[in-house]
Design an enzyme around this catalytic site. Structure first.
Site, PDB file in Angstrom:
ATOM      1  N   ARG A 258       2.671  -9.898  10.725  1.00 40.91           N
ATOM      2  CA  ARG A 258       3.945  -9.170  10.856  1.00 40.91           C
ATOM      3  C   ARG A 258       5.114 -10.048  10.422  1.00 40.91           C
ATOM      4  NH1 ARG A 258       2.092  -5.117   9.814  1.00 40.91           N
ATOM      5  NH2 ARG A 258       0.256  -6.436   9.535  1.00 40.91           N
TER       6      ARG A 258
ATOM      7  N   ASP B 147      -4.032   7.329   4.852  1.00 42.24           N
ATOM      8  CA  ASP B 147      -3.531   5.984   5.082  1.00 42.24           C
ATOM      9  C   ASP B 147      -4.146   5.435   6.376  1.00 42.24           C
ATOM     10  OD1 ASP B 147      -2.056   3.693   4.779  1.00 42.24           O
ATOM     11  OD2 ASP B 147      -0.184   4.538   5.539  1.00 42.24           O
ATOM     12  N   GLU B 148      -4.232   4.113   6.480  1.00 39.32           N
ATOM     13  CA  GLU B 148      -4.765   3.443   7.683  1.00 39.32           C
ATOM     14  C   GLU B 148      -6.162   3.992   8.033  1.00 39.32           C
ATOM     15  OE1 GLU B 148      -3.215   0.960   8.608  1.00 39.32           O
ATOM     16  OE2 GLU B 148      -1.059   1.227   8.440  1.00 39.32           O
TER      17      GLU B 148
ATOM     18  N   LYS C 140       0.817  -1.216   0.000  1.00 42.25           N
ATOM     19  CA  LYS C 140       0.000   0.000   0.000  1.00 42.25           C
ATOM     20  C   LYS C 140       0.851   1.267   0.000  1.00 42.25           C
ATOM     21  CE  LYS C 140      -0.793   0.237   5.020  1.00 42.25           C
ATOM     22  NZ  LYS C 140      -0.124   1.498   5.290  1.00 42.25           N
ATOM     23  N   THR C 141       1.987   1.247   0.708  1.00 44.93           N
ATOM     24  CA  THR C 141       2.840   2.442   0.731  1.00 44.93           C
ATOM     25  C   THR C 141       3.370   2.742  -0.665  1.00 44.93           C
ATOM     26  OG1 THR C 141       3.492   1.929   3.005  1.00 44.93           O
ATOM     27  CG2 THR C 141       4.837   3.526   1.816  1.00 44.93           C
TER      28      THR C 141
ATOM     29  N   GLN D  34      -7.549  -4.996   9.876  1.00 45.50           N
ATOM     30  CA  GLN D  34      -6.473  -4.519  10.747  1.00 45.50           C
ATOM     31  C   GLN D  34      -6.906  -3.327  11.603  1.00 45.50           C
ATOM     32  OE1 GLN D  34      -2.319  -4.718   9.067  1.00 45.50           O
ATOM     33  NE2 GLN D  34      -3.424  -4.856   7.135  1.00 45.50           N
TER      34      GLN D  34
END
Length: 730
Positions: A602, A219-220, A32-33, A250
């Site tokens: 993670r 974002d997020e 996504k980044t 998430q």
């Protein structure tokens, strides 16, 4: 800019979308980044959007800096003009320009959780509310929730304070707002709610920001709370060029006010929105992703999606079933040792996650004893240490002389003979005369009931701060701090202290001077407020030193956005994870399951889950039950080590009567066949003296192996494989 070979089909679709709302559902490790980076670069290079018209918001300074760095590489220097920051930094920037429109000065202080707690305790004292009626942290949580809902003290009192607890909250909230405003200070919630208030009261200012930020990227998005949602919705209302990136699976910050319905309801807010799913994972192995999906699919409140990857199948997930939390931490230590010695894994690529900070104590203890380097995220960090907070309070009084709470922190530090009675007398005088606390100090010679020596101390402190307030425009920040240190004798105070921590405090004071010097070197026009902003807005994730070769210990909440080659999740017991407080809450288990999903994803290559037969709680051992999240992972994805879960019946786990024996699964030593030990965990053996038993564990030891054998007559013994003379019997 040719990016066709750098991105997959869905990523390209997200990058090329120009106008109108877009929801990018980006699963863990789906790049996504990279998508946000190239989307912004594409707007700049292909559509010629001025960089000043773009706003990108994320949740940590670390993420913002990484985003800015990537965009600069892709689009060049013009990226420096883009507003890329956290929500709180963005709100703070607006308020530094327009706080005067809300009755503040632009030099307002930002109160952290410690400041907020001290202020709430003052409010409770004034309201005559004891901590037996309500705990300070409960009131803080309530006030934060009220502010998040953008409800004023008067509105809360009129509409919501209907029963005893809410009436207490209303009274303290009212006092709290009066006090914090008198201090010319804002807490973290204010950094979002006050800009909303500004835009409502001053629509012409809102119009300016709407025209400035024509393209907004968040974002997020699954982690935004109500006030953040309102702020962004107000800004995006005119052009609707809003791109939100997130993953409902998430969403793990409900305790901070995050509302998952914001991302789930995006398409209702913007019916014309384009929705793109990023489901290809570039981070984890197939087995890790399968385990993650097998857990998260049990949640009802989610958008349907499943991550996939071209990565290898990878190893099975190791599940340790330990005796207790001490043995659990020893299992982690042992596994880390093996990874280092036989697989060359670096400590910096290993993380240990847990549900609550309190769980770290046992793990830290075992790591310290073994001399294994570790870095703790979420403990007391540099800017949270007492001596640093003292000096920061001094700096805040210089930047904002109205900051009563900061004055109260440092008024008798180092000791000047100024007690609480004197402080109360000064505060009463300032209230009677309509002065600030700082102005009251300057008139200490007019205040009755104060001893001459105390009066002298007050005037001396006033003189020092007044000099710095008047001169700070011509002084470097580090010179302001050095003047404070020398003028108060603060460094000498700790240098002469005989306590064990005094030397560390002296070193920390010197390090603060160095930190300010470094800050000033990084900015040509460094201001005191800018430094204080940076310190106040730093998060736990921002403090992670990725270059230090040490195992990272942190809560799963702090781990959001990070990734490691190897991850351990400790405490996989019911009541620990999922946490006991969440089990009975509405939607509590769904949030805990999302937290488990975040922890699992993670890991890039190896994942270890650990549970314990019993755990010590309040000094007494209590039987533990394996977490439901472990049970939700298919058996074929797990490799068991340690005790046998009661419900397991596979023959590879040995049982003798009602006893469940401790047996390691066969380890992968990574050695040539001729060097593999002749025995393995679970083998039945016989010793010529100690008789029959079984092999519980085998560990490399130099050119030999240590064999742990549980004998029927004499219990557990650790022997040398080369010299023990063990005979395999089955």
């Amino acid at each position: 800019m040719n990016i066709e070979n750098l991105l997959n089909k869905e990523q390209l679709e997200a990058v090329y979308h120009k106008d109108g709302p877009i929801l990018i559902l980006a699963g863990a490790g789906s790049g996504k980044t990279r998508v946000i980076t190239y989307r912004i670069a594409h707007l700049l290079s292909e559509h010629r959007i001025p960089p000043g018209n773009i706003l990108a918001v994320t949740f940590t300074n670390k993420a913002a800096m990484e985003m800015k760095s990537r965009i600069k590489k892709a689009a060049g220097k013009q990226a420096e003009e883009i507003q890329i920051s956290t929500f709180h930094a963005f709100g703070c920037k607006i308020l530094r320009r327009h706080a005067d429109k809300l009755g503040y000065t632009r030099q307002f202080s930002i109160y952290d959780e410690d400041d907020r707690e001290r202020l709430v305790k003052e409010c409770m004292h004034q309201a005559k509310v004891s901590d037996k009626e309500m705990k300070p942290y409960e009131i803080i949580k309530r006030i934060s929730s009220i502010k998040n809902m953008l409800i004023s003290p008067s509105e809360y009192s009129e509409k919501y304070a209907s029963e005893y607890t809410s009436k207490i909250t209303a009274r303290i909230y009212e006092i709290y707002e009066e006090k914090i405003r008198r201090c010319n200070a804002m807490d973290f919630d204010d950094l979002i709610s006050r800009p909303v208030e500004l835009f409502v009261k001053k629509p012409e200012i809102l119009a300016l920001y709407r025209d400035k930020f024509r393209y907004i990227l968040i974002d997020e998005y699954q982690d935004i709370n109500n006030s953040q949602y309102v702020l962004i919705t107000m800004l995006a209302e005119k052009y609707k060029n809003i791109c939100v990136v997130g993953d409902d699976d998430q969403s793990i910050y409900r305790f901070r006010g995050a509302d998952i319905t914001n991302i789930l309801g995006f398409e209702q807010d913007y019916p014309e929105a384009k929705v793109i799913r990023l489901e290809q994972n570039y981070r984890s192995t197939k087995n890790i992703l399968s385990a993650a999906h097998s857990v998260i699919k049990n949640n009802a409140g989610r958008k349907d999606k499943e991550l996939w990857t071209d990565n290898t199948e990878g190893e099975k997930i190791t599940f340790y079933y330990a005796d207790d939390e001490v043995h659990e931490s020893e299992c982690i230590l042992d596994a880390v040792d093996r990874l280092m010695r036989f697989e060359g894994v670096r400590l910096k690529d290993i993380a240990v996650f847990y549900r609550t900070n309190a769980q770290s104590r046992v793990i830290e203890d075992r790591f310290r004893r073994a001399g294994l380097p570790y870095k703790l995220i979420g403990g007391i960090q540099f800017y949270g240490r007492m001596e640093i907070k003292d000096l920061l309070a001094y700096l805040r009084t210089v930047a904002n002389p109205s900051d009563i709470m900061s004055f109260k922190r440092i008024i008798n530090v180092p000791p000047r003979g100024i007690g609480d009675a004197t402080i109360d007398r000064v505060e009463e005088y300032t209230f009677e005369k309509s002065l600030t606390f700082f102005e009251g100090l300057g008139e200490a010679d007019k205040i009755e009931g104060i001893k001459d020596s105390t009066r002298s101390s007050l005037l001396k402190l006033y003189g020092l701060i007044k000099h710095l307030v008047d001169s700070r425009g011509e002084m470097r920040i580090q010179d302001i701090l050095k003047t404070i240190i020398s003028g108060t004798g603060y460094l000498d105070y700790w240098s002469q202290d005989a306590s064990p921590k005094a030397k560390d405090r002296v070193d920390n004071i010197r390090e603060l001077v160095s930190a300010i010097s470094e800050f000033e070197d990084s900015s040509k026009e460094a201001k005191l407020e800018d430094f204080l902003n940076q310190v106040a807005l730093v998060s736990d994730a921002d403090k992670l030193d990725e270059n230090a070769d040490a195992v990272t210990l942190m809560t799963i909440h702090s781990a959001k956005g990070l990734e490691f080659d190897t991850a351990f999740i400790a405490g996989m017991n019911e009541g620990v994870f999922p946490h006991r407080n969440c089990i009975e809450e509405p939607d509590g288990i769904e949030e805990e399951r999302r937290l488990a999903y975040v922890g699992i994803t993670r890991a890039r290559k190896k994942l270890f889950l650990l549970s314990a037969v019993s755990r010590r709680q309040f000094g007494a051992k209590k039987e533990g039950k394996i977490s439901r999240f472990v049970d939700e992972i298919p058996a074929e994805l797990l490799m068991h080590k340690g005790r046998l879960p009661v419900k397991t019946t596979e023959e590879k786990y040995m049982k003798t009567g009602a006893e469940t024996l401790m047996v390691d699964a066969e380890p992968d030593y990574g050695l040539p066949d001729e060097e593999i030990p002749p025995l393995k965990p679970g083998d039945r053996v016989k010793h010529k003296v100690m008789g029959p038993g079984y092999v519980a564990r085998i560990e490399p030891h130099g050119s030999d192996f240590k064999v742990t054998v549980v004998f029927q007559k004499c219990g557990k013994k650790v022997l040398s494989a080369a010299y023990a003379g063990l005979k395999k019997t089955g």
